[in-house]
Design a protein around this motif. Structure first.
Motif, mmCIF file in Angstrom:
data_model
loop_
_atom_site.group_PDB
_atom_site.id
_atom_site.type_symbol
_atom_site.label_atom_id
_atom_site.label_comp_id
_atom_site.label_asym_id
_atom_site.label_seq_id
_atom_site.Cartn_x
_atom_site.Cartn_y
_atom_site.Cartn_z
ATOM 1 N N GLY A 48 0.803 -1.216 0.000
ATOM 2 C CA GLY A 48 0.000 0.000 0.000
ATOM 3 C C GLY A 48 0.833 1.260 0.000
ATOM 4 O O GLY A 48 0.580 2.194 -0.787
ATOM 5 N N PHE A 49 1.858 1.321 0.870
ATOM 6 C CA PHE A 49 2.709 2.500 0.910
ATOM 7 C C PHE A 49 3.501 2.656 -0.393
ATOM 8 O O PHE A 49 3.781 3.785 -0.822
ATOM 9 C CB PHE A 49 3.657 2.430 2.102
ATOM 10 C CG PHE A 49 3.067 2.982 3.371
ATOM 11 C CD1 PHE A 49 1.798 3.539 3.371
ATOM 12 C CD2 PHE A 49 3.778 2.959 4.558
ATOM 13 C CE1 PHE A 49 1.240 4.053 4.531
ATOM 14 C CE2 PHE A 49 3.237 3.482 5.726
ATOM 15 C CZ PHE A 49 1.964 4.020 5.711
ATOM 16 N N SER A 50 3.879 1.540 -0.999
ATOM 17 C CA SER A 50 4.581 1.614 -2.287
ATOM 18 C C SER A 50 3.674 2.206 -3.358
ATOM 19 O O SER A 50 4.116 3.012 -4.188
ATOM 20 C CB SER A 50 5.056 0.221 -2.706
ATOM 21 O OG SER A 50 5.984 -0.299 -1.779
ATOM 22 N N VAL A 51 2.399 1.829 -3.341
ATOM 23 C CA VAL A 51 1.430 2.401 -4.288
ATOM 24 C C VAL A 51 1.283 3.898 -4.038
ATOM 25 O O VAL A 51 1.275 4.701 -4.986
ATOM 26 C CB VAL A 51 0.064 1.696 -4.168
ATOM 27 C CG1 VAL A 51 -1.003 2.444 -4.970
ATOM 28 C CG2 VAL A 51 0.155 0.254 -4.655
ATOM 29 N N PHE A 52 1.163 4.296 -2.762
ATOM 30 C CA PHE A 52 1.034 5.720 -2.443
ATOM 31 C C PHE A 52 2.262 6.498 -2.909
ATOM 32 O O PHE A 52 2.141 7.605 -3.460
ATOM 33 C CB PHE A 52 0.842 5.910 -0.941
ATOM 34 C CG PHE A 52 -0.529 5.547 -0.448
ATOM 35 C CD1 PHE A 52 -1.656 5.875 -1.179
ATOM 36 C CD2 PHE A 52 -0.697 4.886 0.757
ATOM 37 C CE1 PHE A 52 -2.928 5.545 -0.735
ATOM 38 C CE2 PHE A 52 -1.964 4.556 1.229
ATOM 39 C CZ PHE A 52 -3.080 4.890 0.481
ATOM 40 N N ASN A 53 3.453 5.950 -2.684
ATOM 41 C CA ASN A 53 4.672 6.633 -3.123
ATOM 42 C C ASN A 53 4.702 6.805 -4.629
ATOM 43 O O ASN A 53 5.068 7.873 -5.146
ATOM 44 C CB ASN A 53 5.907 5.860 -2.660
ATOM 45 C CG ASN A 53 6.324 6.217 -1.240
ATOM 46 O OD1 ASN A 53 6.041 7.299 -0.753
ATOM 47 N ND2 ASN A 53 6.987 5.285 -0.578
ATOM 48 N N LEU A 54 4.310 5.754 -5.352
ATOM 49 C CA LEU A 54 4.347 5.836 -6.808
ATOM 50 C C LEU A 54 3.281 6.794 -7.322
ATOM 51 O O LEU A 54 3.521 7.561 -8.266
ATOM 52 C CB LEU A 54 4.160 4.449 -7.423
ATOM 53 C CG LEU A 54 4.402 4.351 -8.924
ATOM 54 C CD1 LEU A 54 5.763 4.903 -9.295
ATOM 55 C CD2 LEU A 54 4.269 2.910 -9.398
ATOM 56 N N MET A 55 2.104 6.778 -6.704
ATOM 57 C CA MET A 55 1.065 7.733 -7.108
ATOM 58 C C MET A 55 1.499 9.160 -6.843
ATOM 59 O O MET A 55 1.200 10.072 -7.628
ATOM 60 C CB MET A 55 -0.236 7.432 -6.364
ATOM 61 C CG MET A 55 -0.991 6.218 -6.859
ATOM 62 S SD MET A 55 -2.653 6.156 -6.175
ATOM 63 C CE MET A 55 -3.415 7.579 -6.952
ATOM 64 N N ASN A 56 2.191 9.370 -5.743
ATOM 65 C CA ASN A 56 2.691 10.706 -5.437
ATOM 66 C C ASN A 56 3.703 11.156 -6.482
ATOM 67 O O ASN A 56 3.774 12.349 -6.826
ATOM 68 C CB ASN A 56 3.324 10.716 -4.042
ATOM 69 C CG ASN A 56 3.525 12.120 -3.504
ATOM 70 O OD1 ASN A 56 2.961 13.081 -4.001
ATOM 71 N ND2 ASN A 56 4.344 12.236 -2.471
ATOM 72 N N TYR A 193 3.908 7.694 4.420
ATOM 73 C CA TYR A 193 2.873 8.410 5.165
ATOM 74 C C TYR A 193 2.522 9.739 4.504
ATOM 75 O O TYR A 193 1.342 10.077 4.352
ATOM 76 C CB TYR A 193 3.342 8.648 6.607
ATOM 77 C CG TYR A 193 3.511 7.375 7.401
ATOM 78 C CD1 TYR A 193 2.422 6.733 7.974
ATOM 79 C CD2 TYR A 193 4.779 6.802 7.567
ATOM 80 C CE1 TYR A 193 2.583 5.554 8.699
ATOM 81 C CE2 TYR A 193 4.954 5.628 8.288
ATOM 82 C CZ TYR A 193 3.843 5.004 8.851
ATOM 83 O OH TYR A 193 4.004 3.843 9.552
ATOM 84 N N THR A 194 3.534 10.500 4.116
ATOM 85 C CA THR A 194 3.254 11.780 3.462
ATOM 86 C C THR A 194 2.651 11.563 2.077
ATOM 87 O O THR A 194 1.815 12.356 1.632
ATOM 88 C CB THR A 194 4.543 12.619 3.337
ATOM 89 O OG1 THR A 194 5.542 11.879 2.627
ATOM 90 C CG2 THR A 194 5.068 12.986 4.715
ATOM 91 N N SER A 195 3.046 10.487 1.396
ATOM 92 C CA SER A 195 2.476 10.195 0.086
ATOM 93 C C SER A 195 1.001 9.816 0.194
ATOM 94 O O SER A 195 0.198 10.160 -0.671
ATOM 95 C CB SER A 195 3.252 9.058 -0.593
ATOM 96 O OG SER A 195 4.565 9.463 -0.912
ATOM 97 N N SER A 196 0.637 9.095 1.262
ATOM 98 C CA SER A 196 -0.772 8.757 1.466
ATOM 99 C C SER A 196 -1.586 10.017 1.724
ATOM 100 O O SER A 196 -2.721 10.152 1.245
ATOM 101 C CB SER A 196 -0.923 7.770 2.623
ATOM 102 O OG SER A 196 -0.447 8.320 3.836
ATOM 103 N N LEU A 197 -1.005 10.973 2.462
ATOM 104 C CA LEU A 197 -1.687 12.243 2.685
ATOM 105 C C LEU A 197 -1.869 12.996 1.373
ATOM 106 O O LEU A 197 -2.945 13.561 1.103
ATOM 107 C CB LEU A 197 -0.877 13.086 3.676
ATOM 108 C CG LEU A 197 -1.462 14.443 4.065
ATOM 109 C CD1 LEU A 197 -2.817 14.279 4.738
ATOM 110 C CD2 LEU A 197 -0.497 15.197 4.985
ATOM 111 N N SER A 198 -0.836 13.003 0.538
ATOM 112 C CA SER A 198 -0.922 13.649 -0.772
ATOM 113 C C SER A 198 -1.993 12.996 -1.638
ATOM 114 O O SER A 198 -2.744 13.674 -2.349
ATOM 115 C CB SER A 198 0.441 13.578 -1.468
ATOM 116 O OG SER A 198 0.392 14.168 -2.739
#
Length: 443
Positions: A48-56, A193-198
């Protein structure tokens, strides 16, 4: 001892065995790649965090211009082009990961080394540095320009001259208080964490665009000082177009292509992925691209269906014009600006890594080197604060590397696909460069 993610101690031109490649293709890493990617004592970053980072890494200020692109390509034309670019982005990552399996390296710089020797490594590293510095500077420029205006909308009265409405002051505060501490982190996974917020900021933006569609009637009217001025008289202006072509349509493909650029972050995220494998990383990529596609499409569609042919090149400008002092619109502006701010540390990571590999690849990790390069990059991007540079051939670079490194026959599907990516990258890069120069000349 932790194994660093980078090149394995083998000579250029060495490849893993056919059996190991087959295992990797099936989702099972070869023993050599297992030693490389399964870092001892490190659990890795969750899916999940890897997906958020890539989406960011994928989503940025481009989301504000896609409604304008739809207005000049039509709903179906836009949908087709956006889908093609998204599929090309996913496929380019597929062959990028295939190269990692064949060469047993997990960095762009070392792929350049394998393909073209030391000059290849230096060119790739330099390209990443220039591209990412330009992208970070462009985001900071947007923040410097737009943040004071976004804050002033919440204020009543004249506060001109106040420090909190000075763009340069706000930019320095944001960089010192937010960007620098985040860029100082040693691993990209910590930014999950910051990418999920973004990501949630971007979702909030899309939801607001959808909801506000019913707050602005068509024909368009602008409300100033409690008086209504009709902007559009023709009911035909309120009919969506399925296909539309004009001279502005020429910007469509470059704008869309840049909206899915995330390739410099792919391998750092792959390095830190929990239980890393080609299949798992491809799933991360496909999920991130699919979610980005959905948010892009919904934002563009409802932005277009709100303003039709009157949509501005930057969508939020329209809402400021037709819904002045709307608290939700003002809030979403701040959210988008903070989303861009949180993207900067993620783009910073590949640039710093490229510099480290250019100058300190033969040295063990040092906090002194790490901190000095991080500080230098932050100073440079703040001082530059310029528009996105003209490094637009990421798809082409991936295709070129695969053609050079792959052992497959040239008529194989993968090599033909790599060749298409190479041609696509060259055409899009030169085409967009020509239009950028033409636009500068006209201005």
């Amino acid at each position: 001892m932790e194994v660093p993610c980078g090149i394995i101690s083998v000579e250029p031109g060495w490849y893993v065995s056919a059996q190991q490649s087959e295992e990797a293709e099936a989702g099972e890493l070869s023993p050599l790649l297992g030693n490389e990617l399964h870092r001892q004592g490190s659990p890795g970053v969750s899916f999940g965090f890897s997906v958020f980072n890539l989406m960011n890494a994928i989503m940025g200020s481009g989301i504000l211009g896609l409604a304008y692109v739809m207005a000049h390509t039509g709903i179906l034309g836009f949908s087709f082009l956006l889908l093609v670019v998204a599929l090309l982005a996913s496929y380019s990552v597929h062959i990028l990961l295939s190269m990692c399996i064949q060469t047993a390296v997990t960095s762009y710089e070392d792929l350049g080394l394998f393909a073209f020797g030391l000059p290849g490594k230096m060119v790739v590293a330099g390209t990443i540095i220039i591209q990412n510095i330009g992208a970070m500077s462009s985001y900071l420029l947007i923040i410097e320009t737009e943040l004071p205006a976004a804050i002033s909308e919440f204020l009543s009265g004249d506060y001109s001259g106040s420090w909190y409405l000075n763009g340069q002051t706000l930019l320095i505060i944001m960089c010192v208080g937010i960007v620098f501490p985040l860029t100082l982190l040693p691993k990209i996974g910590f930014l999950g964490y910051t990418s999920s917020l973004s990501f949630f900021f971007m979702v909030f933006f899309a939801v607001v665009i959808i909801i506000k569609k019913w707050s602005i009637p068509c024909p368009l009217r602008s409300n100033y000082i409690e008086q209504y001025f009709q902007i559009s008289n023709a009911t035909d202006d309120c009919k969506p177009k399925l296909f539309h072509f004009s001279k502005e349509s020429a910007y469509a493909i470059p704008t869309m292509a840049f909206s899915f650029l995330c390739h410099t972050s792919i391998l750092p995220i792959y390095c830190e992925l929990q239980s890393p494998s080609k299949k798992r990383m491809q799933n991360v990529t496909n999920t991130a691209i699919a979610l980005s596609f959905l948010i892009y499409f919904l934002s563009a569609l409802f932005g277009y269906l709100t303003f039709y042919d009157k949509v501005a090149s930057e969508l939020l400008q329209d809402y400021s014009k037709y819904l002045p002092h709307d608290v939700v619109v003002m809030t979403v502006k701040l959210c988008i600006l903070f989303a861009l701010l949180l993207t900067v540390p993620l783009i910073h990571f590949p640039a710093r890594k490229a510099l480290m590999m250019m100058f300190f690849s033969n040295f063990p990790f040092s906090w002194i080197h790490h901190s000095l390069i991080t500080l230098a990059l932050n100073i440079i991007i703040v001082l530059l604060a310029m528009y996105v540079p003209d490094i637009r051939n990421v798809f082409g670079i991936v295709g070129l590397f695969y053609l050079k490194l792959s052992r497959e026959d040239f008529l194989s599907w993968k090599k033909l696909g790599a060749f298409v990516l190479l041609i696509f990258g060259i055409l899009v890069g030169n085409f967009s460069l020509a239009f950028t120069i033409f636009n500068w000349i006209n201005k």
